[in-house]
Each structure stands twice: as structure tokens, then as C-alpha cells.
Design a protein around this motif. Structure first.
Motif, PDB file in Angstrom:
ATOM      1  N   UNK A 103       7.522  -0.004  -6.682  1.00  0.00           N
ATOM      2  CA  UNK A 103       6.004  -1.371  -7.382  1.00  0.00           C
ATOM      3  C   UNK A 103       5.913  -1.945  -7.765  1.00  0.00           C
ATOM      4  N   UNK A 104       5.584  -2.984  -8.073  1.00  0.00           N
ATOM      5  CA  UNK A 104       4.085  -2.297  -8.164  1.00  0.00           C
ATOM      6  C   UNK A 104       2.887  -1.783  -6.435  1.00  0.00           C
ATOM      7  N   UNK A 105       2.496  -0.884  -6.681  1.00  0.00           N
ATOM      8  CA  UNK A 105       1.514  -0.920  -5.231  1.00  0.00           C
ATOM      9  C   UNK A 105      -0.295  -1.569  -5.655  1.00  0.00           C
ATOM     10  N   UNK A 106      -0.403  -2.640  -4.316  1.00  0.00           N
ATOM     11  CA  UNK A 106      -1.732  -3.067  -4.803  1.00  0.00           C
ATOM     12  C   UNK A 106      -2.780  -1.709  -4.626  1.00  0.00           C
ATOM     13  N   UNK A 107      -2.973  -0.808  -3.607  1.00  0.00           N
ATOM     14  CA  UNK A 107      -3.274   0.674  -3.107  1.00  0.00           C
ATOM     15  C   UNK A 107      -2.587   1.603  -2.625  1.00  0.00           C
ATOM     16  N   UNK A 108      -3.453   2.416  -3.624  1.00  0.00           N
ATOM     17  CA  UNK A 108      -2.897   3.814  -2.472  1.00  0.00           C
ATOM     18  C   UNK A 108      -3.573   4.529  -2.342  1.00  0.00           C
ATOM     19  N   UNK A 109      -3.663   5.570  -0.950  1.00  0.00           N
ATOM     20  CA  UNK A 109      -4.720   6.420  -0.368  1.00  0.00           C
ATOM     21  C   UNK A 109      -3.933   7.690  -0.679  1.00  0.00           C
ATOM     22  N   UNK A 110      -5.110   8.795  -1.522  1.00  0.00           N
ATOM     23  CA  UNK A 110      -3.789  10.011  -1.065  1.00  0.00           C
ATOM     24  C   UNK A 110      -4.533  11.242  -0.607  1.00  0.00           C
ATOM     25  N   UNK A 111      -4.218  11.401   0.450  1.00  0.00           N
ATOM     26  CA  UNK A 111      -4.412  13.032   1.284  1.00  0.00           C
ATOM     27  C   UNK A 111      -3.516  13.478   1.764  1.00  0.00           C
ATOM     28  N   UNK A 112      -2.824  14.365   0.995  1.00  0.00           N
ATOM     29  CA  UNK A 112      -2.106  15.385   1.125  1.00  0.00           C
ATOM     30  C   UNK A 112      -2.282  17.023   0.930  1.00  0.00           C
ATOM     31  N   UNK A 113      -0.988  17.235   0.367  1.00  0.00           N
ATOM     32  CA  UNK A 113      -2.107  18.770  -0.431  1.00  0.00           C
ATOM     33  C   UNK A 113      -2.921  18.522  -1.756  1.00  0.00           C
ATOM     34  N   UNK A 114      -4.405  19.223  -1.745  1.00  0.00           N
ATOM     35  CA  UNK A 114      -4.719  19.058  -2.534  1.00  0.00           C
ATOM     36  C   UNK A 114      -4.415  19.291  -3.960  1.00  0.00           C
ATOM     37  N   UNK A 128       0.710  -1.133   0.021  1.00  0.00           N
ATOM     38  CA  UNK A 128       0.075  -0.109   0.060  1.00  0.00           C
ATOM     39  C   UNK A 128       0.960   1.532   0.114  1.00  0.00           C
ATOM     40  N   UNK A 129       0.740   2.335  -0.738  1.00  0.00           N
ATOM     41  CA  UNK A 129       1.321   3.476  -0.769  1.00  0.00           C
ATOM     42  C   UNK A 129       0.387   4.611  -0.397  1.00  0.00           C
ATOM     43  N   UNK A 130       0.295   5.394   0.443  1.00  0.00           N
ATOM     44  CA  UNK A 130      -0.469   6.535   1.373  1.00  0.00           C
ATOM     45  C   UNK A 130       0.818   7.507   0.885  1.00  0.00           C
ATOM     46  N   UNK A 131       0.025   9.137   0.563  1.00  0.00           N
ATOM     47  CA  UNK A 131       0.449   9.928   0.241  1.00  0.00           C
ATOM     48  C   UNK A 131      -0.023  10.984   1.454  1.00  0.00           C
ATOM     49  N   UNK A 132       0.939  11.319   2.291  1.00  0.00           N
ATOM     50  CA  UNK A 132       0.027  12.239   3.416  1.00  0.00           C
ATOM     51  C   UNK A 132       0.064  11.640   4.558  1.00  0.00           C
ATOM     52  N   UNK A 133       1.216  11.609   5.718  1.00  0.00           N
ATOM     53  CA  UNK A 133       1.023  10.754   6.792  1.00  0.00           C
ATOM     54  C   UNK A 133      -0.104  11.421   8.114  1.00  0.00           C
ATOM     55  N   UNK A 154      -6.197   0.331  -6.530  1.00  0.00           N
ATOM     56  CA  UNK A 154      -7.087   0.506  -5.936  1.00  0.00           C
ATOM     57  C   UNK A 154      -6.885   2.101  -5.656  1.00  0.00           C
ATOM     58  N   UNK A 155      -7.121   2.864  -6.492  1.00  0.00           N
ATOM     59  CA  UNK A 155      -7.128   4.235  -5.703  1.00  0.00           C
ATOM     60  C   UNK A 155      -7.343   5.213  -5.057  1.00  0.00           C
ATOM     61  N   UNK A 156      -7.648   5.956  -3.970  1.00  0.00           N
ATOM     62  CA  UNK A 156      -8.587   6.393  -2.790  1.00  0.00           C
ATOM     63  C   UNK A 156      -7.876   7.921  -3.027  1.00  0.00           C
ATOM     64  N   UNK A 157      -8.886   9.048  -3.006  1.00  0.00           N
ATOM     65  CA  UNK A 157      -8.560   9.959  -2.640  1.00  0.00           C
ATOM     66  C   UNK A 157      -9.618  10.427  -2.056  1.00  0.00           C
ATOM     67  N   UNK A 158      -8.396  11.477  -0.844  1.00  0.00           N
ATOM     68  CA  UNK A 158      -9.761  12.007   0.041  1.00  0.00           C
ATOM     69  C   UNK A 158      -9.795  13.455  -0.115  1.00  0.00           C
ATOM     70  N   UNK A 159     -10.973  13.574   0.098  1.00  0.00           N
ATOM     71  CA  UNK A 159     -11.188  15.671   0.526  1.00  0.00           C
ATOM     72  C   UNK A 159     -11.517  15.988  -1.276  1.00  0.00           C
TER      73      UNK A 159
END
Ligand code: SAH
Ligand code: DHB
Ligand code: MG
Length: 227
Positions: free
Chosen positions: A131-142, A61-66, A161-166
Motif C-alpha cells: 500500500x497505501x491504496x487510494x481506493x478498495x472495492x470489496x466483493x468476494x465472500x461476504x 486500487x485494491x479489489x477483493x473478488x475478481x 475510499x472503500x466500497x463494499x458490494x452486496x
């Protein structure tokens, strides 16, 4: 419907479905004590991320914005044995709190917190063939969401799966008077998604303790080009 009512229902849902987790509660308490802003996902949203990771069978899993690693803990707990999560954070102070929270959660061995501007870290991850990652969550500077999304796709396996918050922000996304860098960045993300043949994407609007907002959910197509 009012924020008060959304708060009450969120409280009820948390009590029923995501209550009383001392490790997650301590992560939030220590984040607050260290002066981090309270902009983590809610408990029900964190559990959604964990369930999505399980559904995706995510091993990496990759997360952007910890921030303080609250969302990180939710997702990392859904990893199978040997799974890995890489999370990107620009603020060294946030990363320090995150590492302590991950250690208390018993997840330090499977989570890497990379400090630096996410665009730089993403370029490094590509150069390392991380990579390759199986999932990413993007939640840093919009403002950079379109660029983060592009990099996330490049680092993803087909079917990821890629999820983007906000992405709704109290409706600001369609308010012509809203021209902040965040909102402009969110619109740029949607324009990019509309034209992006590498993914199938949708968005869900949400209400709750964090107000009216939403997530983009995107799946990388099987025949996605490498770059
Ligand atoms: N995902 C977290 C919340 C993240 S808040 C949770 O739900 O628990 C957004 C984080 O992104 C903040 O910690 C902020 O410092 C970080 N951030 C902002 N700009 C960044 C950038 N350019 N690169 C990496 N991280 C960034
Ligand atoms: C903010 C950032 C977030 O990621 C979030 O979920 C809520 C608020 C913010 O920068 O205000
Ligand atoms: Mg967010």
C-alpha cells in the motif's frame, strides 16, 4: 415496484449512459462461456465505481473478488498513466478468465491478479508494504467482509475510499430469519463499522438488474492510525 420494472429502467439507463462497449461485452460473454456465475456488477454500477475512482483521484486500487475482471476493467480504466490495480481471486479458473479479459482490454500492464484466499493475499500485501491504496472495492465472500474491511483500512492512505458490494441483499440484512454465513458476515461488517473510529461510512440501497441490494461507502479519516 417489481424486478421487471427495475430491469427495464436499468436497461434504459445503460442505453443512455453506459452502452455498447465491445471489450466489456466480450468480457461478460467469455466469462459466461467459461461457466463463471453472472454475479458481476451491472454496467451502471461499474461506471459508478469508475467515476468514484476518478473522484478519489485513485492511482492505486485494491479489489477483493475478481471473477472475470468486469468490475476490474471499469475501475482500471479510470486509473491515470502509471496507475496500478491489484485484484485478489481464490479460484484459479476465474483468474485465468480475468487475465484474458484484462489483456483484451489493454490493461494487463497495470493490473495484477493475485490467486489465493484473499486473507492470505492481504497479509502478503501488508508484509510487502504494497500500500497505501487510494481506493478498495470489496466483493468476494461476504462471510469475511469485516476482516476484509479491516485489512483494507490498514492498506489504505488517509482519505482513501472503500466500497463494499452486496450489503443489503434483498433486505436479508435485517431479516431475523436470514442466518446464512453471507448475511451474518454482512451484519458483522456493520457492527464493526459502527465501532470503527478510523473511517466515516454510509450505505446506499440500490435497485436494478441485480435486484435490491446496496453498497457501503467509507472514507478513511485523515488521522487514521497505522494499524
Ligand atoms: N467483482 C466482480 C465480482 C466478484 S464475484 C465483478 O463485479 O465483476 C466474487 C468473487 O470472489 C468470485 O470470483 C469468487 O471466486 C471470489 N472469492 C470468493 N471467496 C474468496 C476468497 N476467500 N478469496 C478471494 N476471492 C474469493
Ligand atoms: C453474489 C455475489 C456477488 O458479489 C454479487 O454481487 C451478487 C451475488 C453471490 O454470491 O450470489
Ligand atoms: Mg458483488
Amino acid at each position: 415496484m417489481t424486478q421487471e420494472r427495475w430491469d427495464a429502467v436499468d436497461g434504459y439507463l445503460v442505453e443512455m449512459l453506459a452502452a455498447g462497449d465491445p471489450v466489456l461485452d466480450a468480457a461478460l460473454a467469455d466469462s459466461a462461456a467459461a461457466g463463471l456465475p453472472p454475479i458481476n456488477v451491472t454496467a451502471t454500477q461499474g461506471k459508478l465505481l469508475a467515476l468514484l475512482a476518478t473522484l478519489a483521484g485513485a492511482r492505486s486500487i485494491l479489489e477483493i473478488g475478481t471473477l472475470g475482471a468486469y468490475s476490474t476493467i471499469w475501475m482500471a480504466r479510470a486509473l491515470p498513466a502509471g496507475g496500478r490495480l491489484t485484484t485478489l481471486e481464490v479460484e484459479p479458473g476465474h483468474a485465468q478468465v480475468a487475465r484474458a479479459n484484462l489483456a483484451r482490454a489493454g490493461l494487463a500492464d497495470r493490473v495484477e491478479v493475485r490467486v489465493g484466499a484473499a486473507l492470505d493475499s492481504l497479509a502478503a500485501l501488508e508484509a510487502e508494504a504494497a500500500g497505501p491504496f487510494d481506493m478498495a472495492f470489496i466483493d468476494a465472500d461476504k462471510a469475511s467482509n469485516a476482516a476484509y474491511f479491516d485489512r483494507a483500512v490498514r492498506l489504505s492512505r488517509p482519505g482513501a475510499l472503500i466500497v463494499v458490494d452486496n450489503v443489503v441483499r434483498g433486505g436479508a440484512v435485517v431479516d431475523p430469519a436470514s442466518d446464512s454465513a453471507d448475511v451474518v458476515g454482512t451484519r458483522r461488517l456493520f457492527e464493526a463499522l459502527r465501532a470503527d473510529s478510523r473511517v466515516d461510512a454510509t450505505a446506499v440501497q440500490t435497485v436494478g438488474a441485480k435486484g435490491w441490494d446496496g453498497f457501503v461507502l467509507a472514507v478513511v479519516k485523515a488521522q487514521a492510525p497505522a494499524a
